[in-house]
Write an enzyme that holds these catalytic residues in place. Structure first.
Site, mmCIF file in Angstrom:
data_model
loop_
_atom_site.group_PDB
_atom_site.id
_atom_site.type_symbol
_atom_site.label_atom_id
_atom_site.label_comp_id
_atom_site.label_asym_id
_atom_site.label_seq_id
_atom_site.Cartn_x
_atom_site.Cartn_y
_atom_site.Cartn_z
ATOM 1 N N ARG A 181 0.826 -1.219 0.000
ATOM 2 C CA ARG A 181 0.000 0.000 0.000
ATOM 3 C C ARG A 181 0.850 1.254 0.000
ATOM 4 O O ARG A 181 0.536 2.215 -0.676
ATOM 5 C CB ARG A 181 -0.901 -0.022 1.249
ATOM 6 C CG ARG A 181 -1.587 1.277 1.556
ATOM 7 C CD ARG A 181 -2.743 1.081 2.497
ATOM 8 N NE ARG A 181 -3.730 0.201 1.916
ATOM 9 C CZ ARG A 181 -4.593 -0.549 2.608
ATOM 10 N NH1 ARG A 181 -4.571 -0.505 3.920
ATOM 11 N NH2 ARG A 181 -5.452 -1.331 1.992
ATOM 12 N N TYR A 182 1.924 1.246 0.773
ATOM 13 C CA TYR A 182 2.747 2.440 0.925
ATOM 14 C C TYR A 182 3.943 2.359 -0.025
ATOM 15 O O TYR A 182 4.332 1.273 -0.461
ATOM 16 C CB TYR A 182 3.225 2.552 2.373
ATOM 17 C CG TYR A 182 2.107 2.714 3.369
ATOM 18 C CD1 TYR A 182 1.489 3.942 3.547
ATOM 19 C CD2 TYR A 182 1.660 1.635 4.127
ATOM 20 C CE1 TYR A 182 0.450 4.093 4.456
ATOM 21 C CE2 TYR A 182 0.628 1.777 5.041
ATOM 22 C CZ TYR A 182 0.030 3.008 5.204
ATOM 23 O OH TYR A 182 -0.990 3.153 6.105
ATOM 24 N N ARG A 216 7.323 0.173 1.533
ATOM 25 C CA ARG A 216 7.230 -0.952 2.463
ATOM 26 C C ARG A 216 6.057 -1.861 2.082
ATOM 27 O O ARG A 216 5.091 -1.411 1.476
ATOM 28 C CB ARG A 216 7.098 -0.468 3.906
ATOM 29 C CG ARG A 216 6.039 0.567 4.129
ATOM 30 C CD ARG A 216 6.492 1.556 5.213
ATOM 31 N NE ARG A 216 5.468 2.550 5.502
ATOM 32 C CZ ARG A 216 5.368 3.700 4.846
ATOM 33 N NH1 ARG A 216 6.186 3.972 3.850
ATOM 34 N NH2 ARG A 216 4.428 4.570 5.166
ATOM 35 N N CYS A 237 -2.566 -17.210 15.988
ATOM 36 C CA CYS A 237 -2.067 -16.392 17.106
ATOM 37 C C CYS A 237 -2.118 -17.250 18.358
ATOM 38 O O CYS A 237 -2.878 -18.221 18.430
ATOM 39 C CB CYS A 237 -2.954 -15.173 17.316
ATOM 40 S SG CYS A 237 -3.088 -14.155 15.842
ATOM 41 N N CYS A 286 -7.702 -11.935 19.854
ATOM 42 C CA CYS A 286 -8.268 -10.709 20.404
ATOM 43 C C CYS A 286 -9.612 -10.474 19.724
ATOM 44 O O CYS A 286 -9.679 -10.483 18.481
ATOM 45 C CB CYS A 286 -7.334 -9.540 20.132
ATOM 46 S SG CYS A 286 -5.589 -9.950 20.385
ATOM 47 N N CYS A 297 -9.983 -8.025 16.729
ATOM 48 C CA CYS A 297 -8.984 -8.161 15.659
ATOM 49 C C CYS A 297 -9.496 -7.673 14.294
ATOM 50 O O CYS A 297 -10.537 -8.110 13.810
ATOM 51 C CB CYS A 297 -8.563 -9.625 15.536
ATOM 52 S SG CYS A 297 -7.296 -9.862 14.279
ATOM 53 N N ARG A 320 -7.987 -8.262 11.545
ATOM 54 C CA ARG A 320 -7.705 -9.273 10.520
ATOM 55 C C ARG A 320 -8.388 -10.593 10.846
ATOM 56 O O ARG A 320 -7.922 -11.662 10.449
ATOM 57 C CB ARG A 320 -6.195 -9.424 10.383
ATOM 58 C CG ARG A 320 -5.765 -9.507 8.937
ATOM 59 C CD ARG A 320 -4.277 -9.416 8.787
ATOM 60 N NE ARG A 320 -3.822 -8.067 8.639
ATOM 61 C CZ ARG A 320 -2.669 -7.596 9.126
ATOM 62 N NH1 ARG A 320 -1.875 -8.385 9.801
ATOM 63 N NH2 ARG A 320 -2.320 -6.350 8.928
ATOM 64 N N ASP A 338 -10.577 -0.203 14.550
ATOM 65 C CA ASP A 338 -11.055 -0.203 13.168
ATOM 66 C C ASP A 338 -12.549 -0.513 13.095
ATOM 67 O O ASP A 338 -13.123 -1.115 13.997
ATOM 68 C CB ASP A 338 -10.267 -1.244 12.349
ATOM 69 C CG ASP A 338 -8.830 -0.810 12.129
ATOM 70 O OD1 ASP A 338 -8.602 0.395 11.923
ATOM 71 O OD2 ASP A 338 -7.938 -1.678 12.174
ATOM 72 N N ASP A 365 -6.594 4.320 10.931
ATOM 73 C CA ASP A 365 -6.264 3.615 9.704
ATOM 74 C C ASP A 365 -7.518 3.766 8.840
ATOM 75 O O ASP A 365 -8.580 3.217 9.173
ATOM 76 C CB ASP A 365 -5.944 2.134 9.999
ATOM 77 C CG ASP A 365 -4.825 1.618 9.125
ATOM 78 O OD1 ASP A 365 -4.593 2.227 8.070
ATOM 79 O OD2 ASP A 365 -4.200 0.610 9.506
ATOM 80 N N LYS A 409 -2.721 5.094 7.226
ATOM 81 C CA LYS A 409 -2.785 5.691 8.569
ATOM 82 C C LYS A 409 -2.776 7.214 8.468
ATOM 83 O O LYS A 409 -1.917 7.792 7.813
ATOM 84 C CB LYS A 409 -1.601 5.225 9.396
ATOM 85 C CG LYS A 409 -1.587 3.731 9.606
ATOM 86 C CD LYS A 409 -0.362 3.313 10.383
ATOM 87 C CE LYS A 409 -0.194 1.810 10.338
ATOM 88 N NZ LYS A 409 0.274 1.323 9.020
HETATM 89 S S1 SF4 Z 1 -4.907 -8.511 17.057
HETATM 90 FE FE1 SF4 Z 1 -5.494 -10.215 15.691
HETATM 91 S S2 SF4 Z 1 -3.614 -10.781 14.651
HETATM 92 FE FE2 SF4 Z 1 -3.028 -9.576 16.445
HETATM 93 S S3 SF4 Z 1 -2.642 -11.071 18.076
HETATM 94 FE FE3 SF4 Z 1 -4.767 -10.399 18.266
HETATM 95 S S4 SF4 Z 1 -5.947 -11.902 17.087
HETATM 96 FE FE4 SF4 Z 1 -3.809 -12.104 16.463
#
Ligand code: SF4
Length: 391
Positions: A93-94, A97, A106, A110, A113, A115, A273, A310, A317
């Site tokens: 995207r940038y 990078r 993971c 979380c 998340c 993603r 997000d 973001d 960002k």
């Molecule tokens: S935010 Fe998403 S990608 Fe990052 S550690 Fe937590 S669950 Fe995993």
């Protein structure tokens, strides 16, 4: 099986086990099943230890809730990372990078998340598709910084990580390798002496950690961060502003100060997000600005992260700052400092071409303190004195 993999297995990864631990009266397995089916759950022993009571900030981050199914403005791929993905596993995207998704899993998941569409299921980021990513990076000499992410790259074995480092280091224009990882909080045992020895061969390798609450900086996490710092890995932190977790200036200040003590530089504070399933964590943007205002000037500048949104849809960002500037013109800038006091900064005289010549700037900048609520006055210092100082 290595020691950290054994620790991982001692965690909780389904609703039945969760109910056994916290009680069936607290965990309604049937009610939470749709949220669990929608996004994987796992809590490592370290995360379980961090939960002190039902509903506390650690609980909120990891225990599924029916609110995840209430979609209002949420999007599946809120940052449109897939839209900027030229080959599998790469988001470019940038300008200089690229994001390289190397792991689909993971240690803990979380609930906010971004993603979540990609993580939790080993099928979602195929590990046999690295080659097209390497080839893409090889063919793009403008990429000087590769950010390994996922999922959590530190869930890969040392062998696989070394394979990734070797391949990236074989590309001459890749100057910096970064790892985005929440492992120091989730599974500090993963930062082994063997990994620390191995990573030294591939520097500069940076790690962006992820801590959202001061209670995540347990002695074990701080020790893991210390091992990384000793191995020469510069450490940053990406924190997400989360309702009911850290939407409080005092909590954020404590977190940022503890991070610095643990040798971690706070890097970004993200607005949560607009991701489907995580909307109940969102705060108003004003809350983030209030937090930055409560940090800037009141504690070390090193402890103040960049506050960013973001941009939904892939805009990247965008930094947000509290309003410090009240007025800006060619002569002066009127602004308030961290304590709300107003000051004036005199603009330098811009050289003006006269008949083909340039007139030199006359005066250096002045900073003139003024009283709150009063209109700022211009400096009364004589022009001659100003000219003398200019010389
Ligand atoms: S935010 Fe998403 S990608 Fe990052 S550690 Fe937590 S669950 Fe995993």
């Amino acid at each position: 099986m290595s020691e950290w993999q054994q620790v991982l297995r001692a965690g909780v990864d389904n609703l039945e086990k969760l109910a056994e631990r916290f009680g069936h009266d607290v965990i309604d397995v049937e009610a939470l099943k749709p949220a669990f089916d929608n996004f994987q759950m796992r809590l490592t022993p370290a995360v379980l230890e961090q939960i002190k009571e039902v509903g506390d900030p650690m609980w909120q981050q990891y225990i599924p809730t029916v609110e995840e199914l209430d979609i209002q403005d949420g999007m599946i791929d809120s940052l449109d990372e897939d839209g900027d993905s030229p080959v599998p596993n790469i988001t470019h995207r940038y300008p200089d990078r690229a994001l390289f998704l190397v792991s689909p899993v993971c240690a803990s998941y979380c609930r906010f998340c971004t993603r979540r569409r990609k993580v939790g299921d080993p099928e979602k980021i195929p590990l046999n598709q690295y080659e097209s990513a390497f080839e893409y990076i090889r063919n793009h000499p403008e990429i000087r910084d590769v950010i390994m992410s996922g999922g959590d790259p530190m869930m890969l074995s040392d062998r696989r990580l070394e394979y990734l480092f070797q391949n990236l280091r074989a590309i001459p224009h890749v100057e910096i390798i970064r790892i985005g990882s929440r492992i120091t909080s989730h599974l500090p045992e993963r930062i082994t002496p063997e990994f620390c020895e191995m990573v030294k061969k591939y520097h500069p390798v940076y790690m962006n950690t992820h801590f959202n609450h001061p209670s995540e900086l347990t002695p074990a996490a701080v020790a893991a961060l210390g091992r990384l710092a000793e191995a020469g890995v510069p450490l940053g932190c990406q924190t997400v502003l989360l309702r009911g977790v850290n939407d409080d200036p005092a909590i954020m200040k404590e977190l940022m100060q503890k991070l610095l003590k643990a040798r971690v530089r706070p890097y970004y504070l993200y607005m949560a997000d607009q991701v489907a399933g995580g909307e109940h964590f969102r705060t108003q943007v004003q809350k983030g600005l209030e937090i930055i205002q409560a940090l800037r000037g009141w504690t070390s500048g090193l402890a103040v992260p960049h506050f960013v949104i973001d941009a939904p849809g892939g805009g990247g960002k965008v930094p947000l700052l509290p309003e410090y500037v009240e007025e800006i013109n060619d002569d002066e800038v009127v602004f308030r400092n961290y304590a709300g006091e107003r000051y004036v900064y005199k603009q330098p005289r811009i050289p003006v071409p006269v008949d083909g010549c340039e007139v030199a700037a006359e005066a250096p900048p002045d900073i003139v303190p003024i009283q709150i609520g009063k209109k700022p006055k211009r400096s009364k210092r004589p022009a001659a004195k100003r000219s003398a100082r200019a010389g």
